[in-house]
Design a protein around this motif. Structure first.
Motif, PDB file in Angstrom:
ATOM      1  N   VAL A   9       0.884  -1.157   0.000  1.00  0.00           N
ATOM      2  CA  VAL A   9       0.000   0.000   0.000  1.00  0.00           C
ATOM      3  C   VAL A   9       0.922   1.207   0.000  1.00  0.00           C
ATOM      4  N   VAL A  10       0.808   2.027  -1.032  1.00  0.00           N
ATOM      5  CA  VAL A  10       1.677   3.196  -1.171  1.00  0.00           C
ATOM      6  C   VAL A  10       0.819   4.442  -1.014  1.00  0.00           C
ATOM      7  N   ALA A  11       1.130   5.221   0.009  1.00  0.00           N
ATOM      8  CA  ALA A  11       0.395   6.456   0.279  1.00  0.00           C
ATOM      9  C   ALA A  11       1.355   7.627   0.121  1.00  0.00           C
ATOM     10  N   LYS A  12       1.056   8.495  -0.819  1.00  0.00           N
ATOM     11  CA  LYS A  12       1.864   9.698  -1.022  1.00  0.00           C
ATOM     12  C   LYS A  12       1.027  10.885  -0.571  1.00  0.00           C
ATOM     13  N   VAL A  13       1.567  11.641   0.375  1.00  0.00           N
ATOM     14  CA  VAL A  13       0.836  12.780   0.920  1.00  0.00           C
ATOM     15  C   VAL A  13       1.590  14.064   0.620  1.00  0.00           C
ATOM     16  N   ALA A  14       0.838  15.146   0.500  1.00  0.00           N
ATOM     17  CA  ALA A  14       1.432  16.442   0.192  1.00  0.00           C
ATOM     18  C   ALA A  14       0.664  17.521   0.949  1.00  0.00           C
ATOM     19  N   GLY A  15       1.193  18.725   0.886  1.00  0.00           N
ATOM     20  CA  GLY A  15       0.529  19.853   1.529  1.00  0.00           C
ATOM     21  C   GLY A  15       0.897  19.977   2.984  1.00  0.00           C
ATOM     22  N   ARG A  16       0.221  20.889   3.627  1.00  0.00           N
ATOM     23  CA  ARG A  16       0.484  21.191   5.038  1.00  0.00           C
ATOM     24  C   ARG A  16      -0.099  20.114   5.940  1.00  0.00           C
ATOM     25  N   TYR A  17       0.674  19.675   6.937  1.00  0.00           N
ATOM     26  CA  TYR A  17       0.216  18.676   7.891  1.00  0.00           C
ATOM     27  C   TYR A  17      -0.900  19.246   8.756  1.00  0.00           C
ATOM     28  N   GLU A  18      -2.006  18.530   8.806  1.00  0.00           N
ATOM     29  CA  GLU A  18      -3.110  18.846   9.706  1.00  0.00           C
ATOM     30  C   GLU A  18      -3.583  17.532  10.315  1.00  0.00           C
ATOM     31  N   GLN A  19      -3.725  17.505  11.622  1.00  0.00           N
ATOM     32  CA  GLN A  19      -4.027  16.271  12.328  1.00  0.00           C
ATOM     33  C   GLN A  19      -5.303  15.597  11.819  1.00  0.00           C
ATOM     34  N   SER A  20      -6.388  16.346  11.661  1.00  0.00           N
ATOM     35  CA  SER A  20      -7.651  15.727  11.251  1.00  0.00           C
ATOM     36  C   SER A  20      -7.548  15.107   9.855  1.00  0.00           C
ATOM     37  N   GLU A  21      -6.865  15.773   8.943  1.00  0.00           N
ATOM     38  CA  GLU A  21      -6.677  15.221   7.600  1.00  0.00           C
ATOM     39  C   GLU A  21      -5.780  13.988   7.656  1.00  0.00           C
ATOM     40  N   ALA A  22      -4.748  14.025   8.470  1.00  0.00           N
ATOM     41  CA  ALA A  22      -3.860  12.873   8.612  1.00  0.00           C
ATOM     42  C   ALA A  22      -4.612  11.679   9.200  1.00  0.00           C
ATOM     43  N   GLU A  23      -5.501  11.917  10.154  1.00  0.00           N
ATOM     44  CA  GLU A  23      -6.298  10.823  10.720  1.00  0.00           C
ATOM     45  C   GLU A  23      -7.188  10.194   9.651  1.00  0.00           C
ATOM     46  N   ARG A  24      -7.784  11.018   8.808  1.00  0.00           N
ATOM     47  CA  ARG A  24      -8.620  10.504   7.723  1.00  0.00           C
ATOM     48  C   ARG A  24      -7.777   9.674   6.758  1.00  0.00           C
ATOM     49  N   GLN A  25      -6.584  10.171   6.421  1.00  0.00           N
ATOM     50  CA  GLN A  25      -5.712   9.449   5.506  1.00  0.00           C
ATOM     51  C   GLN A  25      -5.291   8.097   6.068  1.00  0.00           C
ATOM     52  N   TRP A  26      -4.941   8.058   7.360  1.00  0.00           N
ATOM     53  CA  TRP A  26      -4.515   6.790   7.951  1.00  0.00           C
ATOM     54  C   TRP A  26      -5.679   5.814   8.086  1.00  0.00           C
ATOM     55  N   SER A  27      -6.875   6.305   8.303  1.00  0.00           N
ATOM     56  CA  SER A  27      -8.046   5.415   8.315  1.00  0.00           C
ATOM     57  C   SER A  27      -8.228   4.786   6.932  1.00  0.00           C
ATOM     58  N   ALA A  59       2.125  13.098  20.336  1.00  0.00           N
ATOM     59  CA  ALA A  59       0.823  12.568  20.765  1.00  0.00           C
ATOM     60  C   ALA A  59      -0.126  12.416  19.578  1.00  0.00           C
ATOM     61  N   GLY A  60      -0.103  13.368  18.677  1.00  0.00           N
ATOM     62  CA  GLY A  60      -0.933  13.264  17.477  1.00  0.00           C
ATOM     63  C   GLY A  60      -0.479  12.130  16.584  1.00  0.00           C
ATOM     64  N   PHE A  61       0.828  11.930  16.487  1.00  0.00           N
ATOM     65  CA  PHE A  61       1.356  10.834  15.684  1.00  0.00           C
ATOM     66  C   PHE A  61       0.953   9.486  16.278  1.00  0.00           C
ATOM     67  N   VAL A  62       0.897   9.391  17.612  1.00  0.00           N
ATOM     68  CA  VAL A  62       0.452   8.143  18.251  1.00  0.00           C
ATOM     69  C   VAL A  62      -0.995   7.855  17.845  1.00  0.00           C
ATOM     70  N   ARG A  63      -1.847   8.875  17.831  1.00  0.00           N
ATOM     71  CA  ARG A  63      -3.240   8.667  17.398  1.00  0.00           C
ATOM     72  C   ARG A  63      -3.301   8.173  15.956  1.00  0.00           C
ATOM     73  N   LEU A  64      -2.399   8.647  15.116  1.00  0.00           N
ATOM     74  CA  LEU A  64      -2.348   8.166  13.740  1.00  0.00           C
ATOM     75  C   LEU A  64      -1.910   6.701  13.703  1.00  0.00           C
TER      76      LEU A  64
END
Length: 130
Positions: A9-27, A59-64
């Motif tokens: 599974v290859v996930a390429k992410v771009a743009g500014r880091y935002e916790q809520s968007e990162a949580e959606r991406q990891w889900s 802490a946010g990374f742990v949630r991810l």
């Protein structure tokens, strides 16, 4: 996102880091892993901008990482984000993931294939040549 040829599974992410968007991406990443019966993730964040202190982001990374428990993850970051890569790796390891960070994609893919072979898992197809 799923590479049939490699089994990753290859996930390429771009743009500014935002916790809520990162949580959606990891889900979403976790759902793709489940749908394709794989636990090997190549997370490419070289195009992501982190405007956050790594020690505060932990802490946010742990949630991810909790969204991908039991996965083997290779993260790829720019050289200027080594500290973010380390924080992400430590966060992932803290919730039972196997995580390493790299500065180039080829090294990350090679590591994922090596881990698959060592675990006696069906290695990604790329492992045949690695």
């Amino acid at each position: 996102m799923y590479e049939r040829a490699t089994g990753l599974v290859v996930a390429k992410v771009a743009g500014r880091y935002e916790q809520s968007e990162a949580e959606r991406q990891w889900s979403q990443i976790d759902l793709v892993c489940k749908a394709n019966h794989t636990r090997f993730i190549l997370f490419d964040a070289r195009e992501r901008d982190y405007d956050v202190d790594p020690s505060l982001a932990f802490a946010g990374f742990v949630r991810l990482a909790e969204r991908a428990v039991g996965k083997t993850i290779a993260t790829v970051h720019r050289d200027t984000h080594r500290d973010i890569g380390m924080a992400g790796m430590l966060a992932g390891e803290s919730v039972w993931n196997e995580v390493r960070f790299f500065l180039d994609e080829e090294a990350a893919r090679t590591w994922l294939c090596r881990v698959a072979r060592a675990d006696n898992s069906e290695p990604p197809a790329a492992a045949a040549g690695a």
